[in-house]
Write a protein that holds these residues in place. Structure first.
Motif, PDB file in Angstrom:
ATOM      1  N   ALA A   1       0.629  -1.344   0.013  1.00  0.00           N
ATOM      2  CA  ALA A   1      -0.210  -0.162  -0.073  1.00  0.00           C
ATOM      3  C   ALA A   1       0.938   1.289   0.051  1.00  0.00           C
ATOM      4  N   ALA A   2       1.923   1.307   0.627  1.00  0.00           N
ATOM      5  CA  ALA A   2       2.867   2.404   0.887  1.00  0.00           C
ATOM      6  C   ALA A   2       3.379   2.762  -0.465  1.00  0.00           C
ATOM      7  N   ARG A   3       3.994   1.537  -1.177  1.00  0.00           N
ATOM      8  CA  ARG A   3       4.525   1.792  -2.504  1.00  0.00           C
ATOM      9  C   ARG A   3       3.490   2.305  -3.640  1.00  0.00           C
ATOM     10  N   ALA A   4       2.195   2.015  -3.317  1.00  0.00           N
ATOM     11  CA  ALA A   4       1.103   2.408  -4.182  1.00  0.00           C
ATOM     12  C   ALA A   4       0.797   3.783  -3.842  1.00  0.00           C
ATOM     13  N   GLY A   5       1.306   4.399  -2.924  1.00  0.00           N
ATOM     14  CA  GLY A   5       1.060   5.884  -2.716  1.00  0.00           C
ATOM     15  C   GLY A   5       0.003   6.098  -1.447  1.00  0.00           C
ATOM     16  N   ALA A   6      -0.376   5.130  -0.708  1.00  0.00           N
ATOM     17  CA  ALA A   6      -0.876   5.257   0.733  1.00  0.00           C
ATOM     18  C   ALA A   6      -0.078   5.821   1.834  1.00  0.00           C
ATOM     19  N   GLN A   7      -0.468   6.681   2.777  1.00  0.00           N
ATOM     20  CA  GLN A   7       0.180   6.887   3.760  1.00  0.00           C
ATOM     21  C   GLN A   7      -0.047   5.946   4.883  1.00  0.00           C
ATOM     22  N   VAL A   8       0.864   5.086   5.327  1.00  0.00           N
ATOM     23  CA  VAL A   8       0.644   3.930   6.091  1.00  0.00           C
ATOM     24  C   VAL A   8       1.372   3.992   7.503  1.00  0.00           C
ATOM     25  N   HIS A   9       0.520   3.433   8.624  1.00  0.00           N
ATOM     26  CA  HIS A   9       1.052   3.460   9.779  1.00  0.00           C
ATOM     27  C   HIS A   9       0.793   2.350  10.545  1.00  0.00           C
ATOM     28  N   THR A  10       1.617   1.429  11.465  1.00  0.00           N
ATOM     29  CA  THR A  10       1.278   0.559  12.055  1.00  0.00           C
ATOM     30  C   THR A  10       1.445   0.169  13.499  1.00  0.00           C
ATOM     31  N   TYR A  11       0.901  -0.502  14.133  1.00  0.00           N
ATOM     32  CA  TYR A  11       0.788  -0.771  15.455  1.00  0.00           C
ATOM     33  C   TYR A  11       0.898  -2.015  16.005  1.00  0.00           C
ATOM     34  N   ARG A  12       1.276  -2.441  17.355  1.00  0.00           N
ATOM     35  CA  ARG A  12       1.121  -3.774  17.923  1.00  0.00           C
ATOM     36  C   ARG A  12       0.664  -3.344  19.347  1.00  0.00           C
ATOM     37  N   LEU A  13      -0.396  -4.070  19.748  1.00  0.00           N
ATOM     38  CA  LEU A  13      -0.760  -4.016  21.256  1.00  0.00           C
ATOM     39  C   LEU A  13      -0.359  -5.065  22.022  1.00  0.00           C
ATOM     40  N   ASP A  14       0.528  -4.877  23.034  1.00  0.00           N
ATOM     41  CA  ASP A  14       1.449  -5.751  23.926  1.00  0.00           C
ATOM     42  C   ASP A  14       0.734  -5.901  24.963  1.00  0.00           C
ATOM     43  N   TRP A  15      -0.358  -5.272  25.517  1.00  0.00           N
ATOM     44  CA  TRP A  15      -1.041  -5.268  26.932  1.00  0.00           C
ATOM     45  C   TRP A  15      -1.747  -6.578  27.295  1.00  0.00           C
ATOM     46  N   ARG A  16      -0.701  -7.324  28.416  1.00  0.00           N
ATOM     47  CA  ARG A  16      -1.253  -8.461  28.835  1.00  0.00           C
ATOM     48  C   ARG A  16      -2.083  -8.372  30.154  1.00  0.00           C
ATOM     49  N   PRO A  17      -3.571  -8.287  30.296  1.00  0.00           N
ATOM     50  CA  PRO A  17      -4.065  -7.982  31.477  1.00  0.00           C
ATOM     51  C   PRO A  17      -3.865  -8.815  32.776  1.00  0.00           C
ATOM     52  N   ALA A  18      -3.712  -8.483  33.715  1.00  0.00           N
ATOM     53  CA  ALA A  18      -3.408  -9.361  34.984  1.00  0.00           C
ATOM     54  C   ALA A  18      -4.731 -10.129  34.997  1.00  0.00           C
ATOM     55  N   GLY A  19      -4.268 -11.619  35.356  1.00  0.00           N
ATOM     56  CA  GLY A  19      -5.185 -12.616  35.753  1.00  0.00           C
ATOM     57  C   GLY A  19      -5.793 -13.019  34.511  1.00  0.00           C
ATOM     58  N   SER A  20      -5.469 -12.855  33.174  1.00  0.00           N
ATOM     59  CA  SER A  20      -5.791 -13.316  32.130  1.00  0.00           C
ATOM     60  C   SER A  20      -4.977 -14.519  31.505  1.00  0.00           C
ATOM     61  N   PRO A  21      -5.579 -15.743  31.216  1.00  0.00           N
ATOM     62  CA  PRO A  21      -4.515 -16.899  30.740  1.00  0.00           C
ATOM     63  C   PRO A  21      -4.074 -16.576  29.122  1.00  0.00           C
ATOM     64  N   PHE A  22      -4.835 -15.376  28.406  1.00  0.00           N
ATOM     65  CA  PHE A  22      -4.825 -15.237  27.163  1.00  0.00           C
ATOM     66  C   PHE A  22      -3.704 -14.369  26.637  1.00  0.00           C
ATOM     67  N   GLY A  23      -3.341 -13.258  27.616  1.00  0.00           N
ATOM     68  CA  GLY A  23      -2.233 -12.535  27.067  1.00  0.00           C
ATOM     69  C   GLY A  23      -2.970 -11.358  26.463  1.00  0.00           C
ATOM     70  N   ALA A  24      -2.115 -10.873  25.293  1.00  0.00           N
ATOM     71  CA  ALA A  24      -2.541  -9.678  24.358  1.00  0.00           C
ATOM     72  C   ALA A  24      -3.453 -10.553  23.272  1.00  0.00           C
TER      73      ALA A  24
END
Length: 400
Positions: free
Chosen positions: A313-336
């Motif tokens: 998408a960036a090569r095609a001319g879009a303005q692109v941004h990326t993220y990753r959510l790392d939050w692992r809630p206390a007491g959850s066996p599933f993590g992020a």
């Protein structure tokens, strides 16, 4: 400081459709009250992490409804965020309390639209002589057209529409980016945990599953009871699971269009668009039976295909941004895990009180982190950039 009172309008019927036919727009205002129905569906595969929805809505085929949340119905020109829910193309609804846009609308002075679309066999059956497939995708397209034509009456700016979706909703956005009819209907896009490794199913393969569905149904698909449709859908899903061995791959998904391989490509439509995409660090822990190495599977299913999409998408001319959510809630066996960002963006304490993925975290802490995530999403909707994200949001670089 007193928070503004949100105005939630809906359900509003944006289209009608005969069974297995494309949607047709309705006049606005619609002279007939919307049913408030959501698409008939089986229980979600993700109840183990999200819990079941605590609000109840009637199920029915008059389900092409949307809701609108806004700080005021005035002549303002607020940014518009159109939400496409996830659920593996087989469950969920934009009208669920999980997706109440009040927090986003209040924090950012924006208009939030939640969309219902057809699911399962009713939305994605591909069967010669019955259904062309992709009907749920065309529902989403019709909802975006409705927003473009009518959202100004609700204080929204039709020239500043951000479409955002999670999981199946995010994959839908990826497909809309190559649909000629969608060009110009939105200015920005947010793709949350889009399983791009699944992509669109080859049409021949989808037709095999369609014939299998017809065999299980064993009656006229146009007149069959909804309960029979769902029963045949369940049997087809089990057969597909036996074939693929993957709980990630629903039986009824978008399929390749008839003109696949033509000039209608991503490069032709994303120039000038602003795109934000990302995933959760432990997305794959939500899908039992996919193996023990959730981190490796998250990389293969989400991170790497999304990175390839972002670079293209960036090569095609879009303005692109990326993220990753790392939050692992206390007491959850599933993590992020998959879906974890949803209560940070939408809903309320009451809507999410039974969600196992939140573990033992107090709602006040969920909401505090949610305020940071909402700030990033709202800044993107206004400016095209999410600004500087706060931990535990990891802001990445779009690959070349």
């Amino acid at each position: 400081m007193t928070e503004p009172t949100m105005i939630r309008t809906g359900p509003i019927r944006y289209a009608t459709a005969e069974r297995f036919a494309r949607p047709r727009p309705v006049p606005h205002p619609d002279p007939h009250p919307a049913s408030g129905e959501i698409c008939p569906q089986l229980p979600s595969r993700l109840d183990a992490v999200m819990g079941p929805p605590l609000d109840r809505h009637p199920h029915g085929e008059d389900c092409l409804n949307l809701s609108i949340t806004t700080p005021a119905r005035d002549a303002g020109a607020r940014p518009v965020l159109v939400w496409l829910h996830g659920g593996g193309f087989s469950s969920g609804a934009g009208l669920l309390d999980w997706y109440d846009g009040g927090a986003l609308a209040a924090q950012g002075d924006v208009v939030v639209v939640g969309v219902n679309y057809r699911l399962g066999a009713l939305g994605y059956l591909c069967l010669d002589g019955t259904s062309e497939g992709n009907l749920g995708l065309y529902d989403q397209l019709e909802a975006l057209r409705w927003v473009g034509a009518h959202i100004a009456a609700y204080g929204g700016d039709p020239a500043n529409v951000t479409v955002l979706g999670q999981s199946a909703g995010a994959l839908s956005i990826r497909l809309l980016l190559e649909l000629p009819e969608a060009e110009g209907l939105f200015r920005r896009a947010i793709l949350q945990s889009a399983p791009l490794a699944l992509a669109a199913r080859p049409r021949k393969e989808a037709q095999v599953l369609g014939r299998l569905f017809a065999d299980f149904l064993a009656t006229d698909p146009y007149t069959a009871d909804v309960s029979a449709i769902l029963a045949a859908q369940r049997e087809t899903a089990l057969a597909n699971l036996s074939r693929s061995g993957s709980t990630m791959e629903p039986a009824f998904t978008p399929v390749e269009t008839e003109d696949a391989g033509s000039s209608h490509t991503l490069e032709g439509y994303v120039r000038g668009l602003d795109i934000l995409y990302g995933w959760n660090l432990d997305d794959m822990t939500a899908f039992p039976g996919e193996g023990d190495d959730a981190a490796e599977l998250t990389r293969l299913t989400y991170e790497e295909p999304l990175a390839l999409f972002g670079a293209r998408a960036a090569r095609a001319g879009a303005q692109v941004h990326t993220y990753r959510l790392d939050w692992r809630p206390a007491g959850s066996p599933f993590g992020a895990t998959h879906c974890l960002e949803l209560p940070l963006l939408f809903g309320s304490r009451e809507a999410w009180r039974a969600a196992p993925m939140l573990g033992s975290v107090r709602w006040e802490d969920v909401d505090a982190l949610g305020s940071k995530l909402r700030t990033a999403w709202l800044t993107f909707a206004r400016t095209g950039t999410p600004g500087r994200m706060s931990a535990p949001l990891h802001q990445g670089r779009v690959p070349d």
